[in-house]
Design a protein around this motif. Sequence first.
Motif, PDB file in Angstrom:
ATOM      1  N   ALA A 118      -3.292   4.282  10.795  1.00  0.00           N
ATOM      2  CA  ALA A 118      -3.718   3.412   9.758  1.00  0.00           C
ATOM      3  C   ALA A 118      -2.740   2.262   9.212  1.00  0.00           C
ATOM      4  CB  ALA A 118      -4.187   3.940   8.501  1.00  0.00           C
ATOM      5  N   VAL A 119      -1.364   2.811   9.119  1.00  0.00           N
ATOM      6  CA  VAL A 119      -0.420   1.853   8.880  1.00  0.00           C
ATOM      7  C   VAL A 119      -0.186   0.828  10.050  1.00  0.00           C
ATOM      8  CG1 VAL A 119       2.258   1.372   8.505  1.00  0.00           C
ATOM      9  CG2 VAL A 119       1.000   3.587   7.179  1.00  0.00           C
ATOM     10  N   LEU A 120      -0.199   1.154  11.241  1.00  0.00           N
ATOM     11  CA  LEU A 120      -0.112   0.381  12.396  1.00  0.00           C
ATOM     12  C   LEU A 120      -1.315  -0.706  12.253  1.00  0.00           C
ATOM     13  CD1 LEU A 120       1.642  -0.025  14.693  1.00  0.00           C
ATOM     14  CD2 LEU A 120       2.033   2.152  13.637  1.00  0.00           C
ATOM     15  N   ALA A 121      -2.215  -0.314  12.053  1.00  0.00           N
ATOM     16  CA  ALA A 121      -3.575  -1.068  11.827  1.00  0.00           C
ATOM     17  C   ALA A 121      -3.130  -2.243  10.571  1.00  0.00           C
ATOM     18  CB  ALA A 121      -4.752  -0.489  11.514  1.00  0.00           C
ATOM     19  N   ILE A 122      -2.690  -1.766   9.510  1.00  0.00           N
ATOM     20  CA  ILE A 122      -2.164  -2.614   8.650  1.00  0.00           C
ATOM     21  C   ILE A 122      -1.201  -3.781   8.977  1.00  0.00           C
ATOM     22  CG2 ILE A 122      -1.259  -2.792   6.285  1.00  0.00           C
ATOM     23  CD1 ILE A 122      -2.591   0.070   5.754  1.00  0.00           C
ATOM     24  N   GLN A 123      -0.234  -3.202   9.667  1.00  0.00           N
ATOM     25  CA  GLN A 123       0.768  -4.239  10.139  1.00  0.00           C
ATOM     26  C   GLN A 123       0.491  -5.249  11.153  1.00  0.00           C
ATOM     27  OE1 GLN A 123       3.722  -1.272  11.806  1.00  0.00           O
ATOM     28  NE2 GLN A 123       4.817  -1.118   9.850  1.00  0.00           N
ATOM     29  N   VAL A 124      -0.461  -4.872  12.147  1.00  0.00           N
ATOM     30  CA  VAL A 124      -1.074  -5.756  13.145  1.00  0.00           C
ATOM     31  C   VAL A 124      -2.377  -6.599  12.628  1.00  0.00           C
ATOM     32  CG1 VAL A 124      -1.962  -5.714  15.289  1.00  0.00           C
ATOM     33  CG2 VAL A 124      -0.146  -4.066  14.796  1.00  0.00           C
ATOM     34  N   LEU A 125      -3.169  -6.088  11.884  1.00  0.00           N
ATOM     35  CA  LEU A 125      -4.551  -6.785  11.704  1.00  0.00           C
ATOM     36  C   LEU A 125      -4.344  -7.357  10.210  1.00  0.00           C
ATOM     37  CD1 LEU A 125      -6.992  -3.972  12.376  1.00  0.00           C
ATOM     38  CD2 LEU A 125      -6.138  -5.830  13.965  1.00  0.00           C
ATOM     39  N   VAL A 126      -3.268  -7.217   9.304  1.00  0.00           N
ATOM     40  CA  VAL A 126      -3.027  -7.800   8.296  1.00  0.00           C
ATOM     41  C   VAL A 126      -1.883  -8.806   8.455  1.00  0.00           C
ATOM     42  CG1 VAL A 126      -2.724  -7.704   5.801  1.00  0.00           C
ATOM     43  CG2 VAL A 126      -4.335  -6.209   6.608  1.00  0.00           C
ATOM     44  N   LEU A 127      -0.887  -8.084   8.787  1.00  0.00           N
ATOM     45  CA  LEU A 127       0.380  -8.836   9.080  1.00  0.00           C
ATOM     46  C   LEU A 127       0.787  -9.640  10.063  1.00  0.00           C
ATOM     47  CD1 LEU A 127       2.443  -6.283   6.932  1.00  0.00           C
ATOM     48  CD2 LEU A 127       1.600  -8.376   5.759  1.00  0.00           C
ATOM     49  N   GLY A 128      -0.188  -9.407  11.431  1.00  0.00           N
ATOM     50  CA  GLY A 128       0.142  -9.930  12.408  1.00  0.00           C
ATOM     51  C   GLY A 128       1.293  -9.660  13.219  1.00  0.00           C
ATOM     52  N   LEU A 129       1.989  -8.273  12.785  1.00  0.00           N
ATOM     53  CA  LEU A 129       3.021  -7.943  13.796  1.00  0.00           C
ATOM     54  C   LEU A 129       2.591  -7.347  15.053  1.00  0.00           C
ATOM     55  CD1 LEU A 129       5.048  -5.853  10.717  1.00  0.00           C
ATOM     56  CD2 LEU A 129       5.613  -8.065  11.769  1.00  0.00           C
ATOM     57  N   THR A 130       2.852  -8.191  15.913  1.00  0.00           N
ATOM     58  CA  THR A 130       2.381  -7.863  17.313  1.00  0.00           C
ATOM     59  C   THR A 130       3.611  -7.002  17.951  1.00  0.00           C
ATOM     60  OG1 THR A 130       3.379 -10.226  18.134  1.00  0.00           O
ATOM     61  CG2 THR A 130       0.948  -9.765  17.611  1.00  0.00           C
ATOM     62  N   GLU A 131       4.822  -6.951  17.586  1.00  0.00           N
ATOM     63  CA  GLU A 131       5.867  -6.241  18.016  1.00  0.00           C
ATOM     64  C   GLU A 131       6.564  -5.372  17.287  1.00  0.00           C
ATOM     65  OE1 GLU A 131       8.602  -9.084  20.111  1.00  0.00           O
ATOM     66  OE2 GLU A 131       7.178  -9.510  21.585  1.00  0.00           O
ATOM     67  N   ALA A 132       7.204  -4.313  17.715  1.00  0.00           N
ATOM     68  CA  ALA A 132       7.720  -3.247  16.533  1.00  0.00           C
ATOM     69  C   ALA A 132       8.931  -3.919  16.197  1.00  0.00           C
ATOM     70  CB  ALA A 132       7.975  -1.902  17.250  1.00  0.00           C
TER      71      ALA A 132
END
Length: 385
Positions: free
Chosen positions: A371-385
Motif C-alpha cells: 500500500a505504501v508503494l501505491a501511495i508513493q507512485v499514485l499520489v506522489l508520482g515516484l516512478t523510480e526507487a
Amino acid sequence: MTAPADGWLPLSAGERAVAIEVLVHGPLSRSEIARRLDLSAGSLTRLTKPLIESGLLVESADSAPGRTRQGRPSQPLDIVAESRFFAGFKITADRVYGVVTTLRSDIVARRDLPLATHDPDLVADLLGEMTDGFARDFPGLAGIGIGVGGSVEKRAVVGESAFLGWSDVPLAALVQERTSLPVVVENDAAALVEAESWFGAGRGLDRFVVLTIGAGIGYGLVLGGKRVAGAEDGLGAGRHWLVNPQGPLTPDGDRGSAVSLLTIRSIRYQLRAATGRDLTYEEILASAAAGEPMAARVVGEAARALGTLVAQIANFAMPQKILLAGEGVGLVDVAGPLVEETVLAGRHPRADPVDLETKVSDFHDWARGAAVLAIQVLVLGLTEA
C-alpha cells in the motif's frame, strides 16, 4: 497503470519534495519545511499552494497546545490522512493478505483469504473480490498495491515468481480490469523496505537495511534515505550468499548458502533428513529451546548463519540500523545469544555495535508495504526507487 490518484494532479519535483516531507515527518511549520528543503519563503508558498488547493495538504491546528508564539501565527501543514485510502495485498503460495491504509500507512482494515489456485486470472478475480469488499467500507479507495515474491518489471508485470509458478504475468492490468483502480505491483521485500524506511524502523535514517527470513531471504538497502533498486530485486540472491562453505546442501540453495541454512523450508528439510520427523518451524524452535539435540543443532547452524550474514552486511554496507523481519524471526527468540556472538566474531573489535532490530510481523505488514508503494507512485508520482 500509474496514473495519479483521482483528484490529484501530477506533482512537480518541488511539490513532491514538500509533500514527502509533510507526509513522513509532519505536521511541519512552513519555516521548518523551508529549512529542511533549503527553500525561500516565496518558493515554498509557490509550491504549497497547489498542494493545498488539491486537498493533499491542509493547514492544521497547532499540534503543541499551550505553546505561546511571538509574531504572526503560522499554522503547520499536514496531510489529511483519511482523505484517501489504499488497498495493499501480499500474495503467498497459499493465501492472499489484504489491508486498507490511510495516506500515512495506518492500517484500518485487514482481510485474508485462501488461495486455491495460481492461475493468474483466478488470482486477479480474488484480488478484485477483496478490493470490492474494501471499497464498500472505504468509498475513498484510490489505488491498489500488490506485493509478490519474485521479480517485477515496470511495477506492472511479474517477470518471475517461483512461489506462484508465474512468468511474465501482467498482474497490474488484470487487477485494474476488475477494479477500475490504478494498480502498482512490486517485489514484496522491496515494498516492505519502502514502508519501513518512510514510516517504520528506518524513518529518518540515511543508511538502513532490511533483512527478511522466512519462506525466502529478502534484502533491501537504503542509502541517502532512498532504497537502492537493482535488476536482481526478487531474483533470490540469498541462494548465492555463502555463509558456511561446509554447511548443508538443500534443494533450495547452494551448499552453505543463506537460503540453505535460514529459510523455513530448508530448516524443516534438514531436521526431516536427519530424524525422519516432519515438524513445523515452530515445533522445531520449541524442541531446540527444550534442548532436543538434533533440533538444537539445526537451529544453532541457522543462528550462526544469521549472525554471519548480519556481520557481512554491517561490514560492507555500514548501515545505521539493520531491521530483521519476516515470518522466521522467531529464530532470534530461541538462539539470540548465539546470533549476537557470531555477529561480534565477524566484526572488528573496534567497530560500532550493530543496531539489529527484530520486528515480529505478519503478512499484513507486507501488504501494508504494498500500500505504501501505491501511495508513493499514485499520489506522489515516484516512478523510480
